[in-house]
Design an enzyme around this catalytic site. Sequence first.
Site, short mmCIF file in Angstrom:
data_model
loop_
_atom_site.label_atom_id
_atom_site.label_comp_id
_atom_site.label_asym_id
_atom_site.label_seq_id
_atom_site.Cartn_x
_atom_site.Cartn_y
_atom_site.Cartn_z
N GLU A 91 -38.51 26.00 -33.34
CA GLU A 91 -39.43 27.08 -32.60
C GLU A 91 -40.72 26.39 -32.92
O GLU A 91 -41.43 26.20 -33.80
CB GLU A 91 -39.32 28.40 -33.48
CG GLU A 91 -40.14 29.25 -33.50
CD GLU A 91 -40.22 30.01 -32.21
OE1 GLU A 91 -41.53 29.93 -31.51
OE2 GLU A 91 -39.10 30.28 -31.52
N SER A 94 -44.45 35.49 -26.51
CA SER A 94 -44.64 35.29 -27.93
C SER A 94 -44.26 33.90 -28.44
O SER A 94 -43.21 33.50 -27.92
CB SER A 94 -43.94 36.35 -28.64
OG SER A 94 -44.26 37.67 -27.98
N ASN A 148 -43.46 32.76 -32.07
CA ASN A 148 -43.08 33.24 -33.40
C ASN A 148 -41.48 33.02 -33.64
O ASN A 148 -40.80 33.07 -32.78
CB ASN A 148 -43.47 34.61 -34.02
CG ASN A 148 -42.87 35.63 -32.81
OD1 ASN A 148 -43.37 35.81 -31.88
ND2 ASN A 148 -41.99 36.09 -33.25
N MET A 201 -39.75 37.35 -28.79
CA MET A 201 -40.11 38.69 -28.56
C MET A 201 -39.24 39.68 -29.17
O MET A 201 -39.61 40.67 -29.30
CB MET A 201 -39.97 38.66 -26.93
CG MET A 201 -40.53 39.89 -26.42
SD MET A 201 -42.21 39.66 -26.41
CE MET A 201 -42.58 38.73 -24.91
N THR A 261 -38.46 46.82 -28.03
CA THR A 261 -38.15 48.19 -28.25
C THR A 261 -36.72 48.43 -28.89
O THR A 261 -36.52 49.60 -29.18
CB THR A 261 -38.43 49.01 -27.10
OG1 THR A 261 -37.45 48.56 -26.01
CG2 THR A 261 -39.96 48.73 -26.25
N HIS A 293 -39.54 41.68 -18.92
CA HIS A 293 -38.31 41.66 -18.77
C HIS A 293 -37.91 40.42 -17.67
O HIS A 293 -37.32 40.66 -16.69
CB HIS A 293 -37.39 42.68 -18.21
CG HIS A 293 -37.47 43.90 -19.35
ND1 HIS A 293 -37.16 45.23 -19.06
CD2 HIS A 293 -37.86 43.76 -20.47
CE1 HIS A 293 -37.43 45.98 -20.13
NE2 HIS A 293 -37.64 45.02 -21.01
N ASN A 324 -33.10 35.46 -20.82
CA ASN A 324 -32.97 36.38 -19.72
C ASN A 324 -33.00 35.58 -18.23
O ASN A 324 -32.68 36.14 -17.36
CB ASN A 324 -34.21 37.46 -19.84
CG ASN A 324 -34.17 38.42 -20.91
OD1 ASN A 324 -33.17 38.53 -21.63
ND2 ASN A 324 -35.39 38.90 -21.45
N THR A 330 -31.83 42.30 -22.65
CA THR A 330 -31.53 41.56 -23.97
C THR A 330 -30.06 41.54 -24.35
O THR A 330 -29.60 40.52 -24.29
CB THR A 330 -32.46 41.87 -24.94
OG1 THR A 330 -33.82 42.04 -24.68
CG2 THR A 330 -32.04 40.96 -26.20
#
Length: 515
Positions: free
Chosen positions: A41, A118, A120, A124, A129, A439, A473, A485
Site C-alpha cells: 500500500e 486516497s 492509506n 477509500m 459512506t 465512483h 471499480n 463497491t
Amino acid sequence: MNARRYPHSVDVVIVGSGPTGAAYARILSERAPDATVAMFEVGPTVSDPPGAHVKNIADPAERARAQVASEGPGERGAKVANPGAAKAGVRGARPGTFLLEDGYAFDGEDGMPVAAMSSNVGGMSAHWTGACPRPNDSERITFLPDLDELLAEGERLLGVRTDAFDAAPFGAIVRERLSAAIDEGRTEATRVQRMPLAAHRRDDGRLVWSGSDVVLGDVTRANPLFSLIDRSLVTSVRIEGGRAVGVVVRDLASGDEHEVAARFVVVAADALRTPQLLWASNVRPHALGRYLNDQAQIVFAARLRDMPPLGADAPATGLAEYSGVSWVPFTEGMPFHGQIMQLDASPIPLAEDDPVVPGSIVGLGLFCAKDLQADDRVAFDDEHVDGYGMPAPRIHYTLTARDHEVMERARQEIVRLGEAVGDPLDSRPVTLPLGSSLHYQGSTRMGVVDDGTSVCDTDSQVWGVPGLSVAGNGVIPTSTACNPTLTSVALAVRGARKIAAVLAREQVDAASVSV
C-alpha cells in the site's frame, strides 16, 4: 500483519489495500491457506486495526489526523472544502482525499474537476459512506451467470446489513413519504427501502462502519503467510516472456527499491491508479483507461414537515442517526439511484422564530448513470508525473446529449422528492462538479472476448498477460448509478477464487508427485 520486511518471493502480490485487494487476501486465506501473499500500500496506516474506517475513531483530533495522513503526497489538507463549496464553484476535496493537480479537464471537454483519490491502508473504504446496494436492470453484468452468488459473498465480506438505523426515529416517515411518491408501478425489489450498509451496531449501541479491516477479517489477520507493507510504492509489474512474474516496489520510508517475485500479481489500486501502473509497466491494451465513467450527482435538501416530538431516548448526535439512510433503486424508467439521509448532525435554526427539530433536515442525492464512450478515458504520457513520480493521470471526459437529458430529469425528480418529504430549503437543486461521486469505473473493464473493448476476462485476468489480474471499480463494465463497491468486491471474489483454485490444484499435483 503490518510488516516492513520485503519478501524475496511470494505466491501472490496484491497492489492496493482497499476493499477489492482485501477481498483477494481474504479469499486466498480461506481457500489457499498455504499460499504466501504480500500486499503493498502506497499510503500509511491510519487506524487500528489497519484498514478500519476513520469514522470509528472516537477522538475527533485523531480522526482528523488520520484523514490528513490519507491525502497523498504534497501539501495535505489545503484543498479540503465543505459540501456547500459546489455552489460557490470552489474546487475542493473531501476530508481524507486529494485531487489531481492538473490534467483533470481539457479544452472543449467537461473533464472531472474534482476527481479524487486516497492514499492509506484501506484506501477509500476508510472514508466512504458504506452504501452497498445491488445493481439492477442494465447496471447488472449479464454475462456473469453467478453474479447474484458473488454479490451475496461480497455482502458477507463487507458485513452488509439493512438494520443499522432501525432505531432512527424519522426513518420510517422518510420512506413512507418517498414510497407514496415513487413506488407505484415498481417491483417489490425496486421500491423505496432501507439502504444496505456496510455497518453494524455494537452491543453498547455504537455504530461501527466497515473498512478493509472487516473484509480482511480474522482469518487474514491470523494468516502467518500474509503480510501487509504500507508506504510502499509499486513502480512496475515485471513482465518476462509475456507473463507477470513480480513487481518492483519502492520503500517510501527509506527510498530503497526491492524486486519481489510472484506467481500472480493483482493490481487493486483504484480506477485511476490501476491503469497508471499497467501503463508504467508497458502493459497497454487498447481499452486501458477507456470507458471511464463517473456518476453525475444532483443534491437537494428539505426539512421534514409535521414531525412528531422526539422521545427522551432519541439519539442526540451522529450523522443519519435520526432519519437513517433510505434507498431509491435504479430502474430503466428512472435512470438514477437515490440516497436519502440526514443532512444535519445537530439542531440548526432556519430562522430566529423557527427552531428546527433535531435531525429533521434531510439531504437527497441522485446519482446518474453515464452514457459510456470509449473516448472518455484516463491517459498517460512520458512527460507528466504525479507526486509519487509515476505517470500522471490525464482525464478526457465529455457529457453526451443523453447525459444532459438524464441530469435534467434528475434535477426535476429530486425537487419532486424533496417536496414529497418536506419543505425544500432552496428552490433549485445543486449539480455537483464531475468527479464528486468518487465512483469512477470502466478504466480496466471486464469483457467476454479480447476484442479491444475490455482489459480483462471474466476472472479479472488481463488479456494476453498470464499471471496479471486487475481489481476495483474500474473492472465494472456496465454503466451504473448505484454505489459500485459491492459489485467490485463481488468481481474480486470471482478473480480470487480462480487464483486460489490454480494454487490448490498445483499443491495437489505436487503432493501426488512426491508420493
